[in-house]
Design an enzyme around this catalytic site. Structure first.
Site, PDB file in Angstrom:
ATOM      1  N   LYS A  15     -11.829 -11.715 -27.661  1.00 11.67           N
ATOM      2  CA  LYS A  15     -10.994 -10.948 -26.738  1.00 11.67           C
ATOM      3  C   LYS A  15     -11.813  -9.884 -25.997  1.00 11.67           C
ATOM      4  O   LYS A  15     -12.969  -9.610 -26.358  1.00 11.67           O
ATOM      5  CB  LYS A  15      -9.851 -10.305 -27.524  1.00 11.67           C
ATOM      6  CG  LYS A  15      -8.895 -11.312 -28.181  1.00 11.67           C
ATOM      7  CD  LYS A  15      -7.779 -10.588 -28.929  1.00 11.67           C
ATOM      8  CE  LYS A  15      -6.855 -11.535 -29.657  1.00 11.67           C
ATOM      9  NZ  LYS A  15      -5.763 -10.808 -30.360  1.00 11.67           N
ATOM     10  N   TYR A  55       0.307 -16.860 -24.749  1.00 12.22           N
ATOM     11  CA  TYR A  55       1.102 -16.033 -25.667  1.00 12.22           C
ATOM     12  C   TYR A  55       2.608 -16.226 -25.471  1.00 12.22           C
ATOM     13  O   TYR A  55       3.396 -15.314 -25.770  1.00 12.22           O
ATOM     14  CB  TYR A  55       0.723 -14.558 -25.501  1.00 12.22           C
ATOM     15  CG  TYR A  55      -0.572 -14.182 -26.194  1.00 12.22           C
ATOM     16  CD1 TYR A  55      -0.743 -14.384 -27.572  1.00 12.22           C
ATOM     17  CD2 TYR A  55      -1.626 -13.599 -25.491  1.00 12.22           C
ATOM     18  CE1 TYR A  55      -1.918 -14.030 -28.215  1.00 12.22           C
ATOM     19  CE2 TYR A  55      -2.815 -13.244 -26.136  1.00 12.22           C
ATOM     20  CZ  TYR A  55      -2.946 -13.458 -27.504  1.00 12.22           C
ATOM     21  OH  TYR A  55      -4.114 -13.109 -28.150  1.00 12.22           O
ATOM     22  N   ARG A  91      -9.151 -19.221 -39.117  1.00 13.49           N
ATOM     23  CA  ARG A  91      -8.173 -18.153 -39.413  1.00 13.49           C
ATOM     24  C   ARG A  91      -8.655 -17.307 -40.596  1.00 13.49           C
ATOM     25  O   ARG A  91      -8.481 -16.081 -40.604  1.00 13.49           O
ATOM     26  CB  ARG A  91      -6.799 -18.749 -39.713  1.00 13.49           C
ATOM     27  CG  ARG A  91      -6.154 -19.509 -38.552  1.00 13.49           C
ATOM     28  CD  ARG A  91      -5.441 -18.656 -37.568  1.00 13.49           C
ATOM     29  NE  ARG A  91      -4.321 -17.920 -38.112  1.00 13.49           N
ATOM     30  CZ  ARG A  91      -3.520 -17.157 -37.370  1.00 13.49           C
ATOM     31  NH1 ARG A  91      -3.731 -17.036 -36.047  1.00 13.49           N
ATOM     32  NH2 ARG A  91      -2.516 -16.509 -37.900  1.00 13.49           N
ATOM     33  N   ASN A 118      -7.959  -6.538 -31.935  1.00 13.44           N
ATOM     34  CA  ASN A 118      -8.439  -7.162 -33.180  1.00 13.44           C
ATOM     35  C   ASN A 118      -9.457  -8.267 -32.933  1.00 13.44           C
ATOM     36  O   ASN A 118      -9.642  -9.147 -33.767  1.00 13.44           O
ATOM     37  CB  ASN A 118      -7.256  -7.633 -34.017  1.00 13.44           C
ATOM     38  CG  ASN A 118      -6.370  -8.587 -33.253  1.00 13.44           C
ATOM     39  OD1 ASN A 118      -6.693  -9.010 -32.141  1.00 13.44           O
ATOM     40  ND2 ASN A 118      -5.258  -8.959 -33.847  1.00 13.44           N
ATOM     41  N   HIS A 121      -8.921 -14.350 -31.450  1.00 16.60           N
ATOM     42  CA  HIS A 121      -7.727 -15.195 -31.575  1.00 16.60           C
ATOM     43  C   HIS A 121      -8.178 -16.537 -32.120  1.00 16.60           C
ATOM     44  O   HIS A 121      -9.252 -17.020 -31.761  1.00 16.60           O
ATOM     45  CB  HIS A 121      -7.063 -15.414 -30.215  1.00 16.60           C
ATOM     46  CG  HIS A 121      -6.068 -16.543 -30.254  1.00 16.60           C
ATOM     47  ND1 HIS A 121      -4.761 -16.354 -30.644  1.00 16.60           N
ATOM     48  CD2 HIS A 121      -6.211 -17.877 -30.014  1.00 16.60           C
ATOM     49  CE1 HIS A 121      -4.141 -17.530 -30.632  1.00 16.60           C
ATOM     50  NE2 HIS A 121      -4.991 -18.459 -30.258  1.00 16.60           N
ATOM     51  N   GLU A 132      -3.156 -24.980 -26.911  1.00 13.12           N
ATOM     52  CA  GLU A 132      -4.049 -23.931 -26.402  1.00 13.12           C
ATOM     53  C   GLU A 132      -5.327 -24.515 -25.790  1.00 13.12           C
ATOM     54  O   GLU A 132      -5.815 -24.006 -24.772  1.00 13.12           O
ATOM     55  CB  GLU A 132      -4.378 -22.947 -27.531  1.00 13.12           C
ATOM     56  CG  GLU A 132      -3.140 -22.161 -27.970  1.00 13.12           C
ATOM     57  CD  GLU A 132      -3.344 -21.371 -29.256  1.00 13.12           C
ATOM     58  OE1 GLU A 132      -4.471 -21.362 -29.809  1.00 13.12           O
ATOM     59  OE2 GLU A 132      -2.364 -20.759 -29.733  1.00 13.12           O
TER      60      GLU A 132
HETATM   61  O1  CDP Z   1      -3.664 -13.159 -33.576  1.00 11.03           O
HETATM   62  P1  CDP Z   1      -2.796 -13.532 -34.756  1.00 11.03           P
HETATM   63  O2  CDP Z   1      -2.377 -14.978 -34.745  1.00 11.03           O
HETATM   64  O3  CDP Z   1      -3.428 -13.111 -36.049  1.00 11.03           O
HETATM   65  O4  CDP Z   1      -1.473 -12.621 -34.646  1.00 11.03           O
HETATM   66  P2  CDP Z   1      -0.050 -12.859 -33.929  1.00 11.03           P
HETATM   67  O5  CDP Z   1       0.985 -12.354 -34.854  1.00 11.03           O
HETATM   68  O6  CDP Z   1       0.061 -14.269 -33.433  1.00 11.03           O
HETATM   69  O7  CDP Z   1      -0.100 -11.860 -32.683  1.00 11.03           O
HETATM   70  C1  CDP Z   1      -0.846 -12.185 -31.538  1.00 11.03           C
HETATM   71  C2  CDP Z   1      -1.572 -10.950 -31.067  1.00 11.03           C
HETATM   72  O8  CDP Z   1      -0.626  -9.994 -30.619  1.00 11.03           O
HETATM   73  C3  CDP Z   1      -2.365 -10.220 -32.141  1.00 11.03           C
HETATM   74  O9  CDP Z   1      -3.637 -10.798 -32.390  1.00 11.03           O
HETATM   75  C4  CDP Z   1      -2.472  -8.829 -31.541  1.00 11.03           C
HETATM   76  O10 CDP Z   1      -3.485  -8.801 -30.538  1.00 11.03           O
HETATM   77  C5  CDP Z   1      -1.120  -8.689 -30.865  1.00 11.03           C
HETATM   78  N1  CDP Z   1      -0.172  -7.947 -31.705  1.00 11.03           N
HETATM   79  C6  CDP Z   1      -0.034  -6.584 -31.527  1.00 11.03           C
HETATM   80  O11 CDP Z   1      -0.693  -6.008 -30.666  1.00 11.03           O
HETATM   81  N2  CDP Z   1       0.837  -5.858 -32.305  1.00 11.03           N
HETATM   82  C7  CDP Z   1       1.565  -6.483 -33.233  1.00 11.03           C
HETATM   83  N3  CDP Z   1       2.420  -5.761 -33.969  1.00 11.03           N
HETATM   84  C8  CDP Z   1       1.439  -7.860 -33.442  1.00 11.03           C
HETATM   85  C9  CDP Z   1       0.555  -8.576 -32.661  1.00 11.03           C
HETATM   86 MG    MG Z   2      -1.089 -15.993 -33.480  1.00  6.28          MG
END
Ligand code: CDP
Ligand code: MG
Length: 141
Positions: A15, A55, A91, A118, A121, A132
């Site tokens: 990212k 997203y 993951r 973070n 992705h 994707e």
């Molecule tokens: O990236 P990952 O699959 O681990 O997490 P997700 O639950 O699919 O959320 C996608 C992305 O949204 C996260 O990687 C964060 O960048 C963002 N996010 C956030 O900013 N705040 C949250 N409470 C949850 C997700």
């Molecule tokens: Mg995700």
């Protein structure tokens, strides 16, 4: 080998925070050291249309507008990784979504303190990996 697992491809994003912090090389090195093969890679500034497609399942969440702003704010690196069980393995290497709670030894656990910035992705299922990869690398789909 009788215990061979299916070869999978997964979509990874380094990212904008990872690229801006100069972490591209060391994050890629972790994936390669594990044994994942980089089968496609590019650096780009993401359109809002691509970000929204990627997203789509998060639309409506409170963090969604900031997420789209962030992912389109500066260049990122998109790649496709391949190995046996690649989806699950990447993951695990990335760590939990909230970097503050991600285990030491993971990319997020070692290199970030943020929930929203973070670094990485990775696709979470075979279905989402195919979807994707089609968004970011239509020529690979
Ligand atoms: O990236 P990952 O699959 O681990 O997490 P997700 O639950 O699919 O959320 C996608 C992305 O949204 C996260 O990687 C964060 O960048 C963002 N996010 C956030 O900013 N705040 C949250 N409470 C949850 C997700
Ligand atoms: Mg995700």
């Amino acid at each position: 080998m009788s215990n061979a697992q299916p070869v999978e491809r997964t979509l990874v994003l380094l990212k904008p925070d990872a690229v801006a912090r100069g972490l591209t090389g060391q994050i890629l090195a972790r994936y390669e050291a594990k044994g994942l093969v980089i089968v496609a890679l590019k650096r780009l500034l993401t359109s809002r249309e691509t970000a929204a497609a990627h997203y789509a399942e998060h639309e409506g969440r409170d963090y969604y507008p900031a997420l789209i702003d962030f992912i389109t704010s500066a260049p990122l690196v998109a790649l496709v990784l391949e190995s046996e069980r690649a989806i699950e393995i990447v993951r695990l290497l990335n760590g939990s979504t909230d970097s503050a709670k991600a285990a030491p030894g993971t990319i997020r656990g070692d290199l970030s303190v943020f929930h929203n910035r973070n670094l990485v992705h990775a696709s979470d299922s075979a279905e989402n990996a195919a979807r994707e990869i089609g968004i970011w690398f239509p020529e690979e789909a």
